[in-house]
Structures are given as structure tokens and as C-alpha cells.
Scaffold this motif. Structure first.
Motif, PDB file in Angstrom:
ATOM      1  N   ASN A  33      24.231 -63.042 132.220  1.00 20.62           N
ATOM      2  CA  ASN A  33      24.892 -63.417 130.984  1.00 20.62           C
ATOM      3  C   ASN A  33      25.295 -62.150 130.221  1.00 20.62           C
ATOM      4  O   ASN A  33      24.440 -61.401 129.750  1.00 20.62           O
ATOM      5  N   ASN A  34      26.602 -61.924 130.121  1.00 26.56           N
ATOM      6  CA  ASN A  34      27.109 -60.728 129.462  1.00 26.56           C
ATOM      7  C   ASN A  34      26.792 -60.692 127.979  1.00 26.56           C
ATOM      8  O   ASN A  34      26.562 -59.611 127.421  1.00 26.56           O
ATOM      9  N   SER A  35      26.769 -61.836 127.326  1.00 31.89           N
ATOM     10  CA  SER A  35      26.460 -61.850 125.893  1.00 31.89           C
ATOM     11  C   SER A  35      25.043 -61.361 125.632  1.00 31.89           C
ATOM     12  O   SER A  35      24.793 -60.620 124.675  1.00 31.89           O
ATOM     13  N   VAL A  36      24.125 -61.769 126.472  1.00 30.65           N
ATOM     14  CA  VAL A  36      22.733 -61.340 126.320  1.00 30.65           C
ATOM     15  C   VAL A  36      22.627 -59.838 126.602  1.00 30.65           C
ATOM     16  O   VAL A  36      21.956 -59.104 125.864  1.00 30.65           O
ATOM     17  N   LYS A  37      23.306 -59.384 127.656  1.00 33.52           N
ATOM     18  CA  LYS A  37      23.290 -57.940 127.953  1.00 33.52           C
ATOM     19  C   LYS A  37      23.919 -57.145 126.817  1.00 33.52           C
ATOM     20  O   LYS A  37      23.408 -56.086 126.432  1.00 33.52           O
ATOM     21  N   ASN A  38      25.022 -57.646 126.263  1.00 36.62           N
ATOM     22  CA  ASN A  38      25.675 -56.953 125.150  1.00 36.62           C
ATOM     23  C   ASN A  38      24.748 -56.856 123.937  1.00 36.62           C
ATOM     24  O   ASN A  38      24.763 -55.862 123.217  1.00 36.62           O
ATOM     25  N   THR A  39      23.936 -57.879 123.735  1.00 36.40           N
ATOM     26  CA  THR A  39      22.945 -57.843 122.654  1.00 36.40           C
ATOM     27  C   THR A  39      21.965 -56.700 122.882  1.00 36.40           C
ATOM     28  O   THR A  39      21.616 -55.969 121.948  1.00 36.40           O
ATOM     29  N   ALA A  40      21.529 -56.521 124.110  1.00 34.46           N
ATOM     30  CA  ALA A  40      20.610 -55.428 124.442  1.00 34.46           C
ATOM     31  C   ALA A  40      21.288 -54.080 124.198  1.00 34.46           C
ATOM     32  O   ALA A  40      20.667 -53.163 123.648  1.00 34.46           O
ATOM     33  N   TYR A  41      22.542 -53.967 124.581  1.00 38.55           N
ATOM     34  CA  TYR A  41      23.259 -52.702 124.374  1.00 38.55           C
ATOM     35  C   TYR A  41      23.339 -52.355 122.886  1.00 38.55           C
ATOM     36  O   TYR A  41      23.118 -51.211 122.489  1.00 38.55           O
ATOM     37  N   VAL A  42      23.660 -53.362 122.071  1.00 38.45           N
ATOM     38  CA  VAL A  42      23.731 -53.129 120.627  1.00 38.45           C
ATOM     39  C   VAL A  42      22.356 -52.715 120.099  1.00 38.45           C
ATOM     40  O   VAL A  42      22.246 -51.811 119.264  1.00 38.45           O
ATOM     41  N   LEU A  43      21.316 -53.333 120.595  1.00 35.87           N
ATOM     42  CA  LEU A  43      19.958 -52.981 120.171  1.00 35.87           C
ATOM     43  C   LEU A  43      19.621 -51.539 120.548  1.00 35.87           C
ATOM     44  O   LEU A  43      19.014 -50.811 119.749  1.00 35.87           O
ATOM     45  N   PHE A  44      20.026 -51.100 121.722  1.00 32.52           N
ATOM     46  CA  PHE A  44      19.794 -49.703 122.135  1.00 32.52           C
ATOM     47  C   PHE A  44      20.588 -48.725 121.254  1.00 32.52           C
ATOM     48  O   PHE A  44      20.094 -47.650 120.915  1.00 32.52           O
ATOM     49  N   ILE A  45      21.795 -49.103 120.881  1.00 25.51           N
ATOM     50  CA  ILE A  45      22.602 -48.250 120.002  1.00 25.51           C
ATOM     51  C   ILE A  45      21.938 -48.139 118.631  1.00 25.51           C
ATOM     52  O   ILE A  45      21.808 -47.044 118.077  1.00 25.51           O
ATOM     53  N   VAL A  46      21.491 -49.259 118.099  1.00 23.90           N
ATOM     54  CA  VAL A  46      20.815 -49.257 116.797  1.00 23.90           C
ATOM     55  C   VAL A  46      19.500 -48.467 116.892  1.00 23.90           C
ATOM     56  O   VAL A  46      19.158 -47.721 115.966  1.00 23.90           O
ATOM     57  N   ALA A  47      18.779 -48.597 117.991  1.00 24.12           N
ATOM     58  CA  ALA A  47      17.534 -47.830 118.179  1.00 24.12           C
ATOM     59  C   ALA A  47      17.830 -46.331 118.178  1.00 24.12           C
ATOM     60  O   ALA A  47      17.066 -45.545 117.596  1.00 24.12           O
ATOM     61  N   ALA A  48      18.927 -45.932 118.793  1.00 23.06           N
ATOM     62  CA  ALA A  48      19.310 -44.515 118.804  1.00 23.06           C
ATOM     63  C   ALA A  48      19.654 -44.034 117.397  1.00 23.06           C
ATOM     64  O   ALA A  48      19.281 -42.919 116.999  1.00 23.06           O
ATOM     65  N   ILE A  49      20.330 -44.858 116.629  1.00 23.37           N
ATOM     66  CA  ILE A  49      20.673 -44.496 115.247  1.00 23.37           C
ATOM     67  C   ILE A  49      19.396 -44.346 114.412  1.00 23.37           C
ATOM     68  O   ILE A  49      19.237 -43.369 113.670  1.00 23.37           O
ATOM     69  N   PHE A  50      18.479 -45.282 114.556  1.00 23.06           N
ATOM     70  CA  PHE A  50      17.211 -45.178 113.831  1.00 23.06           C
ATOM     71  C   PHE A  50      16.383 -44.002 114.348  1.00 23.06           C
ATOM     72  O   PHE A  50      15.614 -43.408 113.584  1.00 23.06           O
ATOM     73  N   GLY A  51      16.544 -43.645 115.618  1.00 26.02           N
ATOM     74  CA  GLY A  51      15.889 -42.452 116.143  1.00 26.02           C
ATOM     75  C   GLY A  51      16.391 -41.206 115.433  1.00 26.02           C
ATOM     76  O   GLY A  51      15.612 -40.310 115.095  1.00 26.02           O
ATOM     77  N   ALA A  52      17.685 -41.158 115.170  1.00 24.50           N
ATOM     78  CA  ALA A  52      18.263 -40.027 114.432  1.00 24.50           C
ATOM     79  C   ALA A  52      17.721 -39.994 113.002  1.00 24.50           C
ATOM     80  O   ALA A  52      17.389 -38.923 112.479  1.00 24.50           O
ATOM     81  N   PHE A  53      17.597 -41.161 112.365  1.00 28.17           N
ATOM     82  CA  PHE A  53      17.016 -41.221 111.024  1.00 28.17           C
ATOM     83  C   PHE A  53      15.560 -40.756 111.046  1.00 28.17           C
ATOM     84  O   PHE A  53      15.107 -40.059 110.135  1.00 28.17           O
ATOM     85  N   SER A  54      14.834 -41.135 112.080  1.00 27.31           N
ATOM     86  CA  SER A  54      13.427 -40.733 112.197  1.00 27.31           C
ATOM     87  C   SER A  54      13.305 -39.219 112.316  1.00 27.31           C
ATOM     88  O   SER A  54      12.446 -38.601 111.686  1.00 27.31           O
ATOM     89  N   ILE A  55      14.144 -38.630 113.146  1.00 22.64           N
ATOM     90  CA  ILE A  55      14.130 -37.171 113.300  1.00 22.64           C
ATOM     91  C   ILE A  55      14.508 -36.498 111.978  1.00 22.64           C
ATOM     92  O   ILE A  55      13.889 -35.512 111.563  1.00 22.64           O
ATOM     93  N   ALA A  56      15.521 -37.042 111.299  1.00 15.95           N
ATOM     94  CA  ALA A  56      15.994 -36.449 110.046  1.00 15.95           C
ATOM     95  C   ALA A  56      14.930 -36.494 108.953  1.00 15.95           C
ATOM     96  O   ALA A  56      14.828 -35.566 108.146  1.00 15.95           O
ATOM     97  N   THR A  57      14.135 -37.534 108.910  1.00 16.96           N
ATOM     98  CA  THR A  57      13.110 -37.654 107.869  1.00 16.96           C
ATOM     99  C   THR A  57      11.783 -37.023 108.294  1.00 16.96           C
ATOM    100  O   THR A  57      10.909 -36.819 107.453  1.00 16.96           O
ATOM    101  N   GLY A  58      11.644 -36.710 109.569  1.00 18.90           N
ATOM    102  CA  GLY A  58      10.381 -36.161 110.074  1.00 18.90           C
ATOM    103  C   GLY A  58      10.030 -34.807 109.499  1.00 18.90           C
ATOM    104  O   GLY A  58       8.865 -34.528 109.197  1.00 18.90           O
ATOM    105  N   GLU A  59      11.018 -33.949 109.335  1.00 27.57           N
ATOM    106  CA  GLU A  59      10.754 -32.601 108.799  1.00 27.57           C
ATOM    107  C   GLU A  59      10.220 -32.671 107.374  1.00 27.57           C
ATOM    108  O   GLU A  59       9.271 -31.981 107.019  1.00 27.57           O
ATOM    109  N   GLY A  60      10.843 -33.519 106.556  1.00 27.97           N
ATOM    110  CA  GLY A  60      10.369 -33.690 105.182  1.00 27.97           C
ATOM    111  C   GLY A  60       8.984 -34.309 105.136  1.00 27.97           C
ATOM    112  O   GLY A  60       8.148 -33.927 104.300  1.00 27.97           O
TER     113      GLY A  60
END
Length: 169
Positions: A33-60
Motif C-alpha cells: 500500500n503506497n499510502s501507508v508507505k508514504n506515511t512512513a516516509y513523511v514520518l521519517f522526514i519529520v523525524a529528521a527535522i526534529f533531529g535537527a532541532f534536537s541538535i540545535a538545542t543540545g548545545e544550549g
């Protein structure tokens, strides 16, 4: 809200989002099911964005807690190194997920191959997820540290405290 608070707020999503994303991607592959896979892809993209936020706030966050009792620079440095490696993996997964979304929308047959690559990368990232998450938790939750980490950070803090007492005298 300071950087330590922001870091605590955002640092859980890359971990939980990746774990859920793996489960959703496996489900999408099994159901074809492509819709379900696409949901996973979006979740991985959002996880990467939050990973960047985590790194950015980690130093402070580090600057705020590094001088707290029973913490020490060594345990923070270990967490920082693991988190940076995890962030790189998340960025790669997010990039490939973006590419997989593009292939899915174009109905390209290579999307399935890319999805298996992302799944493999996601499963491999579980090792770093566990290590980075645990090392981050150990910073403030001394009850989950092994004895060597507790005694090493206690000794480090004791020597810092002795030095500061000597400086004050």
C-alpha cells in the motif's frame, strides 16, 4: 522556555518517530500500500527535522546542565557524539524518504527498492537510537547509569568542586 527545556521537548520525536516509521513502512510493504508507505516516509522526514532541532538545542542544554552535580562533561560528550551520528543517519533517511515520495508520486518502479533501503537504514539506526536515547537519559537520570559512569562523573564533579573551593580560599 530555555534550551534545556526545548531540548527535552523535541528530542523524543526523532526516536519515537523513527520507531513508528519503521513499523508503518513494514506494514506498507506487507500490504503493498503506497499510502501507508508514504506515511512512513513523511514520518521519517519529520523525524529528521526534529533531529535537527534536537541538535540545535543540545548545545544550549549542555551549557545549562554541565555544571550540575553528578553530571559531568564526559557523559554529556558521549551523548553528544552519539546524537550527532544518529542525526546524520536521520538526515540520510529523511533525504531518501523525500526521494521515495517523489518516486511514489511518479509511479516509478525504483520506489520499492528505495523503500527497502530506507527500511534497512531504519533498522540499523535502532542501535544508535537506543544508545543516544539511553545516554541522554543518563544525564539527569542517575538511577539508569551503570556504576562506572556514576562513579566517574561523581569523581569528576568532586574534583571540580574541590578546585572551586580552593579558588575561593
Amino acid at each position: 522556555m530555555n534550551d534545556a527545556h526545548l531540548h527535552i521537548v523535541v528530542n523524543h520525536f526523532p526516536i519515537i518517530g523513527t520507531i513508528f516509521g519503521i513499523g508503518i513502512l513494514v506494514t506498507g510493504l506487507l500490504l503493498k500500500n503506497n499510502s501507508v508507505k508514504n506515511t512512513a516516509y513523511v514520518l521519517f522526514i519529520v523525524a529528521a527535522i526534529f533531529g535537527a532541532f534536537s541538535i540545535a538545542t543540545g548545545e544550549g542544554a549542555e551549557k545549562i546542565v554541565e555544571d550540575f552535580p553528578n553530571i559531568g562533561k564526559a557523559i554529556i560528550h558521549e551523548h553528544e557524539e552519539l546524537a550527532e551520528k544518529l542525526a546524520l543517519v536521520l538526515y540520510v533517511m529523511g533525504g531518501f524518504s523525500l526521494f521515495a515520495l517523489f518516486l511514489s508520486f511518479k509511479k516509478n518502479s525504483k520506489e520499492k527498492l528505495v523503500s527497502f533501503f530506507i527500511l534497512g537504514l531504519g533498522i540499523a539506526s535502532l542501535f544508535l537510537i537506543q544508545k543516544a536515547g539511553t545516554s541522554g537519559g543518563e544525564i539527569r537520570h542517575t538511577e539508569i547509569r551503570d556504576d562506572s559512569t556514576v562513579s566517574a562523573s561523581s569523581n569528576e564533579n568532586s574534583s571540580v568542586q574541590k578546585e572551586s573551593k580552593e579558588d575561593n580560599e
